[in-house]
Design an enzyme around this catalytic site. Structure first.
Site, PDB file in Angstrom:
ATOM      1  N   ARG D  72       0.778  -1.279  -0.004  1.00 13.58           N
ATOM      2  CA  ARG D  72       0.237  -0.009   0.112  1.00 13.58           C
ATOM      3  C   ARG D  72       0.844   1.375   0.042  1.00 13.58           C
ATOM      4  NH1 ARG D  72      -4.917  -0.960   0.239  1.00 13.58           N
ATOM      5  NH2 ARG D  72      -5.589  -2.957   0.679  1.00 13.58           N
ATOM      6  N   ASP D 103      -8.436  -1.253  -9.422  1.00 19.42           N
ATOM      7  CA  ASP D 103      -8.808   0.244  -9.443  1.00 19.42           C
ATOM      8  C   ASP D 103      -7.978   1.322  -9.039  1.00 19.42           C
ATOM      9  OD1 ASP D 103     -11.641   0.668 -10.491  1.00 19.42           O
ATOM     10  OD2 ASP D 103     -11.524   2.315  -9.388  1.00 19.42           O
ATOM     11  N   THR D 125      -7.082  -8.651 -10.065  1.00 19.60           N
ATOM     12  CA  THR D 125      -7.942  -8.384  -8.877  1.00 19.60           C
ATOM     13  C   THR D 125      -8.815  -9.756  -8.752  1.00 19.60           C
ATOM     14  OG1 THR D 125      -9.430  -7.369  -7.380  1.00 19.60           O
ATOM     15  CG2 THR D 125      -9.562  -6.642  -9.752  1.00 19.60           C
ATOM     16  N   ASP D 127     -11.511  -9.683  -7.287  1.00 20.72           N
ATOM     17  CA  ASP D 127     -12.848  -9.185  -7.094  1.00 20.72           C
ATOM     18  C   ASP D 127     -13.863  -9.111  -8.215  1.00 20.72           C
ATOM     19  OD1 ASP D 127     -12.592  -9.066  -4.282  1.00 20.72           O
ATOM     20  OD2 ASP D 127     -11.348  -6.879  -4.632  1.00 20.72           O
ATOM     21  N   ASP D 129     -14.339  -6.576  -9.944  1.00 21.29           N
ATOM     22  CA  ASP D 129     -14.906  -5.444  -9.802  1.00 21.29           C
ATOM     23  C   ASP D 129     -14.569  -4.141 -10.699  1.00 21.29           C
ATOM     24  OD1 ASP D 129     -12.568  -4.812  -8.617  1.00 21.29           O
ATOM     25  OD2 ASP D 129     -13.412  -4.013  -6.759  1.00 21.29           O
ATOM     26  N   ARG D 171     -15.436  -7.257  -2.207  1.00 24.65           N
ATOM     27  CA  ARG D 171     -15.534  -5.753  -2.133  1.00 24.65           C
ATOM     28  C   ARG D 171     -16.901  -5.251  -2.448  1.00 24.65           C
ATOM     29  NH1 ARG D 171     -10.826  -2.089  -3.484  1.00 24.65           N
ATOM     30  NH2 ARG D 171     -11.921  -2.135  -5.558  1.00 24.65           N
TER      31      ARG D 171
END
Lengths: 320, 320, 320, 320
Positions: D72, D103, D125, D127, D129, D171
């Site tokens: 991060r 994203d 990812t 997810d 998404d 998420r």
């Protein structure tokens, strides 16, 4: 002892990397430097030797195969090759060596020891065919791989009312066949250690279909005969089965080691180093009744016998 | 339509049970009773027909094989067999039937439809060789099973500096070879849809070893030639490789379906019932660009072509 | 003895179905009819009892969970419930019963035996926490499931330079933690049987990162404390770690049994029936040094102790 | 373009290594040198940059996680950090960069592109998404991992007549829940994209038990609420269920990629390099209807929408 070597030889087996890792890390904790000898006895003679650190063996615990590679090298049966090997070891300042492999590998290890070079063996082979030990490193993983494959082929056999003769590895030992056959509910397990009665097998298959089973499974140890031959023998007696042979082949050898083989490999590897530092040689670490023990190479070759768990073979008879 | 039948035919494929379950449950939600026809066209002709309820298909979603069994039955090519089949269906009050299988099974389904009996097909075969659909039911599972097996044999090949020629299924289609080869980093993928250059393959293998790779993998579609033959052809040109063939065989066919095959089977099965209740016949449900579509059996046999993803085959070339 | 019952009780464990199958089939080979008692002691008291044939247990050998179901039923601690149970058994003509389960289940089994009803126990629990046996049925599978999960979370931890505290099952026993931790190369294994030194753990983690490791793994037995609490304690001493807790939870309990648990379940089940037919009661089949043995419930509760393999815990220290 | 960089950022996803490998090897085939930027944007700003050769990416195709690590680094939202990143790239002679992530990672990628530095994104990812693509890299693997876990917990739930509420990742997206729920025969799938009716869920569970099911499964997307909260809400309406929550957690993220994710990662990675060499920037490679396409970061953020497959959610209703 300040510097030792470690090598894998013969067929690779899951858990060998766990043993190598344990040799390196237990070695370091004892103040011993560890060197990799790659490609087995061939690499030994040709001097393929390099330092292995704790970091080098990070992340290998769960890998199949052997990071040290392996190779066939019949030349090591000759004294000339053996002495070259000892020379290479001395050149690198190595004072003892751990050899991970099967029966053939141990012959080489014994010769090194006979030439006065401290050597400890670790039984690494999927076949479970080494005298004196209940289990060899890799056996548990291979049995589980075979069982998974048998679960898969049963799906298909059951969909077609088929009899499958599945040939599994094990060289002259029936252990893989016994364990995987019992684990898969095989209608028959055919092994080198016991004569089989083809009429009984055919009767059991027929009884199974008569009782409503939709398939039949025969697990055959490669040491008895090829699967195609057993299919032929069955068809000679009875033509009515929808029967096929399956040869599992190389997939039996690879794959990530089971927990048991990781633990066994770690225990074997650590103990092997300890034995070298205690001044021992000509010994093999083995497992008996869940304890790590040692046996002399001499005894493994001449006095001890490998006993497959024939009571499991017997038990299977009552469960089909 | 108040009562329909469902059957599986030809080779079994993972996900067939998901489709059967969807036929039953989507049927019930539409007020349609579902009957199992077991053992394919053979069972149809012989009247192996029984009621299937929602409960009967509980817990089968994740099972390989087919709970309806399958069987070869060349006799269904004859009009006599087909009319007997229609008769059996009518005797049980069945007004439409869903046939899950491959090309051969669809020939039978088309003949039923031609005799005026409403029939919808579901493409269930691991080979991905049916025209008009991007994917057949079972293909995704088989590719993953093959990839897992290739991961395993690579462990072993890498431990011995070996080249492996692995023969995979697919009948005349190269799809399984293309997908599993690309997924496994194969040095070469040999398929029926493209000529191959044995000298190029040998060069790529040699380049690989020269660059430090410790093994080579050739994935060979069974539709080209047997693995042993390709090994022979390679050895004819170059004897230096430590090379072996591996025939994956029946393990490719079984096993628990992947998520994708469970979803595809559920979608196919549900849509097939809906089509019957909408009065459709002579159609096959297929998947194109992620949408469930329908194609006529006629078009599947005569006008549409199966196109393997040759761009993936091409891509692999750049990644070895 | 012409008719016996079999039940599973307490938490389910992989391999229970293998044991049930063996009870039925070994029973049939001895001329004994077997009855299922479903939903444990609750089902016993309420008379959920039905015939189990050889066919009924076909295809269950490789299934997780228990086909006989299980349920909690604290009322069986009371004499009233126990006598009702005996009554139900007699009503169905059942002369002996095999109880597969853990410690709590054996208390019930012992009470049946004390009331004069022949009862044999089979240790089925993933926790490996029963006195007198080296292994319980389900333990090997659970360890492998946990190891697979740890392999997975390590991928992620390594990608983020993270420390993970993974809480595993085992009730008051550290066995699952010891075996899975050693198999996964955990930097620390925290178990109820040994005090731990949080400063040492932190030092080992720091040393690991200093030597180039990209992650840290602590395997924590649930019997010590929750994972969140251990994370809190570590952070109290040192805030610099990117640390997270993972609670593996229910996935540890299910899944297809390993070969070892299929063999163990088969051996346990078969031996349990034999013991009943030999007129034995109040005993549990167990495994010691790879042999199937028997111990009295009394000894299991009062005289024997479960000993986790602490030498493996010790060994792990040298391998991190 | 002679030299490019590749990095992974955000949460790791299975298949990222396949994409990295493809970037390197497709790059080499185009005459482009590839450099690794490790630890995401943090590593970029701090200059963690080193050469990656074809050899370095050997054997990573089947590994979970990311060999380039991830971290991060909220500071990269500031212009100062971004310019430092560009500076580092230029210092190493790098002319373009491939960013693999979700994203948040694409926001950083867009800012690099806005500063005139050629940048291409790869959607990695679990997810699923990201707007504009049917699938993200890692989604297929995660769905299969979740389905395997659900198969396991069902064994246990079925043994105890239990209802399980299983919380899965995703998420704000319900895709993992929809696919894994349909694949597992969940009685209910609760996702953020659709309101749910707790009374309907309770009715469906009760109907299931009434029809003879021995367990109930609710798959809950984490974006809706925690599992414990849904359990609480259900118990508020009906206390009769033996109900438990299961949070699958980190195991969903790791593991060896499926064939589909290996192929997708390879295709994405190769295409990303090609785009850079064609002089493109500010684009993301995506997959639509089985074709690799490109979309502008701008459109992904502002004009495109991610659409979960709600028809599958609908379909599940008919199959429970």
């Amino acid at each position: 002892m300040k510097r030792i070597g470690v090598m894998t030889s013969g067929g690779d087996a899951p858990g060998m990397n766990a043993a190598v890792r344990a040799v390196v890390r237990r070695g370091e904790s004892l103040g011993v430097e560890v060197y990799a000898i790659t490609n087995g006895y061939k690499g030994l003679v040709e001097g393929e030797i390099h330092r292995l650190t704790s970091n080098d063996v990070g992340g290998i615990l769960n890998r199949g195969g052997t990071m040290l590679f392996s190779a066939r090298y019949p030349e090591f049966k000759e004294k000339e090759g053996q002495l070259k090997g000892v020379e290479q070891l001395k050149k690198h300042g190595i004072e003892g060596v751990v050899v991970i492999g099967g029966d053939g590998s141990f012959r080489g290890a014994q010769s090194l020891s006979n030439h006065g070079f401290p050597t400890i063996g670790v039984p690494g082979t999927i076949d479970n065919d080494i005298a004196g030990t209940d289990y060899t490193l890799g056996f548990d993983t291979t049995v589980n791989t075979v069982v998974e494959a048998l679960d898969r082929v049963r799906d298909t056999a059951g969909s077609h009312g088929r009899v499958l003769v599945v040939e599994v590895m094990g060289r002259d030992a029936g252990d893989i066949a016994i364990w995987s056959g019992l684990s898969s509910g095989a209608e028959a397990i055919v092994i080198p250690e016991k004569p089989f009665d083809i009429n009984q097998i055919i009767k059991d298959l027929k009884d199974g279909f008569a009782e409503g089973k939709n398939q039949g499974l025969i697990v055959l140890a490669e040491g008895v005969m090829p699967a195609a031959e057993l299919v032929r023998q069955i068809q000679e007696v009875d033509h009515t089965f929808n029967i096929r042979e399956v040869v599992l082949g190389h997939i039996q050898r690879g794959g990530q080691p089971t927990a048991r083989d990781r633990v066994l490999g770690s225990s074997f590897g650590a103990r092997a180093v300890e034995l070298l530092t205690e001044g021992k040689t000509g010994l093999c670490v083995e497992v008996v009744d869940e304890e790590i023990v040692t046996n002399k190479f001499d005894d493994i070759f001449n006095n001890l016998k490998h006993e497959p768990k024939l009571h499991l073979h017997e038990l299977n008879k009552f469960l089909i």
